[in-house]
Design an enzyme around this catalytic site. Structure first.
Site, mmCIF file in Angstrom:
data_model
loop_
_atom_site.group_PDB
_atom_site.id
_atom_site.type_symbol
_atom_site.label_atom_id
_atom_site.label_comp_id
_atom_site.label_asym_id
_atom_site.label_seq_id
_atom_site.Cartn_x
_atom_site.Cartn_y
_atom_site.Cartn_z
ATOM 1 N N GLY A 28 2.520 -7.337 -8.203
ATOM 2 C CA GLY A 28 2.179 -8.530 -7.762
ATOM 3 C C GLY A 28 2.561 -9.461 -8.874
ATOM 4 O O GLY A 28 2.783 -9.036 -9.849
ATOM 5 N N CYS A 55 4.200 -1.326 -11.687
ATOM 6 C CA CYS A 55 4.166 -2.597 -12.145
ATOM 7 C C CYS A 55 2.803 -3.308 -12.379
ATOM 8 O O CYS A 55 2.227 -2.766 -13.181
ATOM 9 C CB CYS A 55 5.227 -3.647 -11.423
ATOM 10 S SG CYS A 55 5.665 -5.075 -12.354
ATOM 11 N N TYR A 56 2.558 -4.389 -11.778
ATOM 12 C CA TYR A 56 1.283 -4.709 -11.738
ATOM 13 C C TYR A 56 0.090 -3.789 -11.592
ATOM 14 O O TYR A 56 -0.887 -3.863 -12.403
ATOM 15 C CB TYR A 56 0.997 -6.032 -10.877
ATOM 16 C CG TYR A 56 -0.558 -6.594 -11.128
ATOM 17 C CD1 TYR A 56 -0.830 -7.616 -12.181
ATOM 18 C CD2 TYR A 56 -1.355 -6.221 -10.029
ATOM 19 C CE1 TYR A 56 -2.249 -8.015 -12.164
ATOM 20 C CE2 TYR A 56 -2.873 -6.618 -10.278
ATOM 21 C CZ TYR A 56 -3.123 -7.389 -11.348
ATOM 22 O OH TYR A 56 -4.461 -7.880 -11.406
ATOM 23 N N HIS A 142 10.160 -0.818 -10.574
ATOM 24 C CA HIS A 142 9.913 -0.685 -8.946
ATOM 25 C C HIS A 142 10.845 0.042 -8.240
ATOM 26 O O HIS A 142 11.843 -0.073 -7.993
ATOM 27 C CB HIS A 142 10.316 -2.439 -8.379
ATOM 28 C CG HIS A 142 9.405 -3.435 -8.758
ATOM 29 N ND1 HIS A 142 8.047 -3.483 -7.993
ATOM 30 C CD2 HIS A 142 9.321 -4.283 -9.885
ATOM 31 C CE1 HIS A 142 7.454 -4.609 -8.529
ATOM 32 N NE2 HIS A 142 8.133 -5.110 -9.649
ATOM 33 N N GLU A 144 10.380 0.966 -5.444
ATOM 34 C CA GLU A 144 10.882 0.737 -4.048
ATOM 35 C C GLU A 144 11.900 -0.155 -3.562
ATOM 36 O O GLU A 144 12.271 -0.557 -2.709
ATOM 37 C CB GLU A 144 9.451 0.212 -3.352
ATOM 38 C CG GLU A 144 9.135 -1.296 -3.685
ATOM 39 C CD GLU A 144 8.525 -1.388 -4.959
ATOM 40 O OE1 GLU A 144 8.726 -0.729 -5.980
ATOM 41 O OE2 GLU A 144 7.948 -2.750 -5.269
ATOM 42 N N ASP A 200 14.807 -4.143 17.748
ATOM 43 C CA ASP A 200 13.456 -4.241 17.840
ATOM 44 C C ASP A 200 12.886 -4.623 19.280
ATOM 45 O O ASP A 200 12.235 -3.889 19.811
ATOM 46 C CB ASP A 200 12.805 -5.416 16.987
ATOM 47 C CG ASP A 200 13.256 -5.006 15.499
ATOM 48 O OD1 ASP A 200 13.882 -4.061 15.163
ATOM 49 O OD2 ASP A 200 13.144 -6.120 14.747
ATOM 50 N N LYS A 341 12.188 -1.116 10.036
ATOM 51 C CA LYS A 341 13.615 -1.070 10.867
ATOM 52 C C LYS A 341 14.122 0.175 10.933
ATOM 53 O O LYS A 341 14.567 0.760 12.001
ATOM 54 C CB LYS A 341 14.276 -2.102 10.093
ATOM 55 C CG LYS A 341 15.641 -2.515 11.041
ATOM 56 C CD LYS A 341 15.226 -3.606 11.877
ATOM 57 C CE LYS A 341 16.419 -4.280 12.604
ATOM 58 N NZ LYS A 341 16.029 -5.671 13.015
#
Ligand code: XMP
Length: 485
Positions: A28, A55-56, A142, A144, A200, A341
């Site tokens: 964050g 991270c944060y 990160h 991700e 979608d 997705k």
């Protein structure tokens, strides 16, 4: 593996009630030293459930468990190389040096008691830490984001090795559960669903049809902002390949009429969203009575629409989230709410959807309007459509279409000087955007082969009248976004 994202202040008792096998504290923008910085319930660390701070989340873990967090001498932003300790469960399958994506202004100056450093980089003496006994792990970078090499492996190590997940939440098991849920929610009611031609809404409609059969009616609105021949192709494919009941409405004039003279990106989005709702409402009213509105909402839309503290700042208004439900007093059916997705694509394959639908690159609801910078006119749409079709053609011919998250052309609101034959020209500029991404939330510009770029450029300048220059966008997200508006 199944995961949910919860606001930071969720009490530990509520988290325990969901019986998690692992908890991740996300990154964050705050610093733990700021007043009002988000802090989790300290009891989370006492649940006996493995915790991974990112991270944060790492800085918070360090701060709450007795370590010291200080401002770094230099803010670290971008690529960094971390030396990892491969005796840590997180890094067991990794090489000793990994390239990662970092974005932080604070560092852990002193470890909390019982922790050891298991990663280090030039700017961060503690780039990763763990306390195996307490089952606490943390990364300052990160894992991700797509820019971190082997990031997914690190997350998988945490989930599989530390938390013991066995990865049996598959699309086959999801399909049966989701179909049963829709059947139960809808009962003997009737559902209307907006189709965009994208994966979608198509997958959502097929899943709902599997649950309730012909009590589902779909509406496809042609807003005049689609790509070359796209509306006809989409209508054809729906009619030929899928046994869905689809009402097609051509509302081109209404959309283009309302966009005359409009140049502001947000205003374009709002106008297009508003007209879409009007048209949808009219068509639904004409076709019959409905009790439910189906949407292909995905998990990123769900996450982005939760305001945790204070007003959230929308980056761009996405007209397919919000708007419609508020105006039409239908109950919502959103069978894909828990999915990303790539999972929707796998579900589409599971449902027998053909590759042209499943692997269609995402396309924004406001269509080419957000890829024409400045005013949207028929003439400018025609230029962009021809250029965009060349990009799509060549990207497919070179075998890159499926490898890319998106690849498309943008028409810029400027003209530049060129020379054609012996004549000076003063014409439009086309930008090319091609990105790699897992879910559209972060992206990197694609390293397309020179030969592909060369052929795209020469074909556009030769075949698209009014264009004399082609440029390639080399920005990643963040700090840029994928679409230009
Ligand atoms: P940005 O430009 O925000 O885009 O980086 C992230 C992804 O979302 C798509 N996008 C949209 N999709 N309605 C949509 O359905 C919209 O209004 C919209 N705006 C952007 C974009 O193409 C990219 O895949």
């Amino acid at each position: 593996m199944y995961a949910e994202i919860l606001p930071f202040q969720t009490p530990a008792s509520e988290i325990a009630g969901r019986q998690p096998v692992g908890i991740i504290l996300s990154g964050g923008p705050s610093s733990v030293r700021d007043d009002g910085a988000p802090r989790c319930d300290a009891a989370i660390f006492e649940l006996g459930v493995p915790v991974l701070g990112i991270c944060y989340g790492m800085q918070l873990m360090a701060d709450m468990l007795g370590g010291v967090v200080e401002p770094a001498p230099e803010r670290e932003f971008g690529h960094a190389t971390v030396q990892v300790d491969t005796t840590s469960s997180l890094f067991a399958p990794l090489p000793e040096a990994v390239r990662v994506w970092a974005s932080h202004g604070d560092l852990v100056a002193s470890l909390p008691p019982g922790f050891r450093a298991v990663g280090t980089s030039d700017n961060a003496p503690v780039a990763a830490m763990e306390n195996v006994e307490r089952r606490c792990y943390a990364l300052l970078f990160h894992p991700e984001v797509a820019h971190t090499e082997r990031g997914v492996d690190i997350l998988e190590q945490f989930a599989a090795t530390v938390c013991g997940c066995d990865g049996d939440w598959t699309m086959t098991s999801f399909l049966d559960e989701a179909t049963a849920r829709v059947a139960e929610q809808v009962g003997d009611g009737r559902v209307v669903c907006g189709l965009s031609g994208g994966v979608d809404s198509t997958v959502a409609a097929m899943l709902i049809q599997r649950a309730i059969g012909d009590r589902l009616t779909c509406i496809f609105v042609d807003n005049g902002l689609l790509r070359l021949n796209e509306a006809a192709q989409i209508e054809g494919r729906y009619a030929e390949q899928l046994a869905l009941t689809v009402v097609c409405e051509n509302a081109t004039d209404r959309f283009l009429g309302a966009l005359v003279g409009v140049v502001d990106p947000e205003q374009k989005r709002k106008i297009i969203g508003g007209i879409f709702i009007d048209v949808f409402e009219e068509v639904a009213g004409r076709v019959g009575h409905f009790d439910f509105l189906a949407q292909g909402t995905l998990y990123p839309d769900v996450i982005e629409s939760v305001s945790v503290v204070g007003p959230s700042v929308p980056i761009k208004s996405h007209h397919n989230v919000g708007g419609l439900p508020e105006r039409l007093s239908f109950e919502l059916v959103e069978p894909l709410r828990a999915l990303f997705k790539d999972e929707v694509r796998r579900l589409g394959e599971e449902l027998g959807l053909d590759e042209l639908f499943v692997w269609r690159q995402p396309f924004p609801g406001p269509g080419l309007a957000v890829r024409i910078l400045g005013e949207v006119t028929e003439a400018r749409l025609a230029i962009l459509r021809t250029a965009d079709a060349i990009v799509a053609d060549e990207v497919r011919r070179f075998g890159w279409y499926r490898r890319l998250w998106q690849s498309f052309a943008i028409l810029l609101p400027i003209q530049t000087v060129g020379v054609m034959g012996d004549e000076r020209t003063y014409e439009h500029v086309i930008a090319i955007r091609a990105v790699d991404s897992r879910d559209g939330m972060t992206a990197d510009w694609a390293r397309l082969p020179d030969d592909l770029l060369a052929v795209i450029s020469s074909r556009i300048v030769n075949e698209v009248r009014g264009v004399n220059r082609v440029v390639y966008d080399i920005s990643s997200k963040p700090p840029s976004t994928i679409e230009w508006e």
